[in-house]
Design a protein around this motif. Sequence first.
Motif, short mmCIF file in Angstrom:
data_model
loop_
_atom_site.label_atom_id
_atom_site.label_comp_id
_atom_site.label_asym_id
_atom_site.label_seq_id
_atom_site.Cartn_x
_atom_site.Cartn_y
_atom_site.Cartn_z
N PRO A 157 2.79 6.13 31.02
CA PRO A 157 4.30 6.30 30.62
C PRO A 157 4.58 7.70 29.82
O PRO A 157 5.77 8.21 30.06
CB PRO A 157 4.64 5.10 29.58
CG PRO A 157 3.29 4.63 29.15
CD PRO A 157 2.34 4.79 30.32
N GLY A 158 3.49 8.17 29.28
CA GLY A 158 3.68 9.43 28.70
C GLY A 158 4.11 10.47 29.46
O GLY A 158 4.63 11.58 29.25
N ILE A 159 3.56 10.55 31.01
CA ILE A 159 4.19 11.43 32.17
C ILE A 159 5.83 11.41 32.26
O ILE A 159 6.31 12.37 32.32
CB ILE A 159 3.30 11.16 33.19
CG1 ILE A 159 1.82 11.12 33.13
CG2 ILE A 159 3.77 12.14 34.53
CD1 ILE A 159 1.31 12.49 32.66
N GLY A 160 5.99 10.05 32.19
CA GLY A 160 7.72 9.89 32.21
C GLY A 160 8.14 10.39 31.12
O GLY A 160 9.38 11.11 31.27
N PHE A 161 7.54 10.30 29.95
CA PHE A 161 8.27 10.74 28.57
C PHE A 161 8.45 12.20 28.78
O PHE A 161 9.46 12.59 28.30
CB PHE A 161 7.56 10.17 27.51
CG PHE A 161 8.07 10.72 26.20
CD1 PHE A 161 9.16 10.48 25.64
CD2 PHE A 161 7.30 11.94 25.76
CE1 PHE A 161 9.58 10.71 24.39
CE2 PHE A 161 7.81 12.45 24.50
CZ PHE A 161 9.02 11.81 23.73
N LEU A 162 7.49 13.01 29.21
CA LEU A 162 7.37 14.43 29.16
C LEU A 162 8.31 15.09 30.24
O LEU A 162 9.14 15.88 29.98
CB LEU A 162 6.12 14.94 29.45
CG LEU A 162 5.77 16.33 29.84
CD1 LEU A 162 6.38 17.30 28.39
CD2 LEU A 162 4.28 16.78 30.09
N ILE A 163 8.31 14.35 31.23
CA ILE A 163 9.42 14.54 32.33
C ILE A 163 10.85 14.68 32.05
O ILE A 163 11.65 15.44 32.14
CB ILE A 163 9.15 14.13 33.80
CG1 ILE A 163 7.89 14.39 34.51
CG2 ILE A 163 10.34 14.18 34.76
CD1 ILE A 163 7.37 13.84 35.62
N ARG A 164 11.06 13.51 31.36
CA ARG A 164 12.39 13.14 31.05
C ARG A 164 12.80 14.17 29.57
O ARG A 164 13.90 14.50 29.73
CB ARG A 164 12.61 11.71 30.46
CG ARG A 164 12.65 10.77 31.60
CD ARG A 164 12.25 9.44 30.99
NE ARG A 164 13.04 9.00 30.01
CZ ARG A 164 14.49 8.52 30.02
NH1 ARG A 164 14.78 8.55 31.17
NH2 ARG A 164 15.20 8.09 29.15
#
Length: 243
Positions: A157-164
């Motif tokens: 989920p950290g990948i999604g957090f970074l992109i967002r």
Amino acid sequence: MSATVGWFPSRFPVREDDRKPLRYRLVAGTARLVFYLRFFGRPPLHFEGTENIPTTGGLGLPGTGLVVASNHLSNLDPIIFGAFFPRSLFAMAKRELFPNRLVAWIFAGCNTFPVERGTADRWALRTAIDLLRRGGRLLLFVEGTRATSPGMKRAEPGIGFLIRRAAMAGGSVTVLPCGLWGTERVLVKGRFLPKRAHMHIRYGEPFVPDLGEGSARDDQGMADQVAARVAALLPPEYRGPYA
């Protein structure tokens, strides 16, 4: 200077334009030479979809930040991206790979910065977001670490957090999905020299994630959206939960 690696150079990135630093070019050139020598001038690397790699972007150039999103099967993967990706890339690496000042200096020159995995590393997050906001290209392995088998793992989920967060900070982030396979058969755990086996790298069409689209409104949903694009580029047996 990174809070997690006290001897990481305070000047990062090394260059403010889209050109690769000298250290980057030397290390990448050495890696390509080793590949050619080991495989007698014909490394078994097969690239597809290279026409999908955006020509705009990069520090100091117009365009949105680019996330090069890939699955992860082998320690060879970041080396291959660094040596053969046609444009300058930035990447995060676990802090354990920065044991002293010399190694940190070399990594910094290769556009690589440390991250403390398993924690909310605010310095690494700020660095990544700033690079994307300024139009840089950031390599991210969507699973967060190597898969222990050919099938993909669930995206972090950290990948999604970074992109967002990067999209909200800079207005737009483009994702270039990339599927790779075969590298796990080349560098087998316990072997010093790589075996000869075919490696495939397939680039998909870049896309701009929709922050308000369905489950992509949360971090795991965004990570899954990106990982599904990556999985679609892989043979079925490599897709894991995204089959």
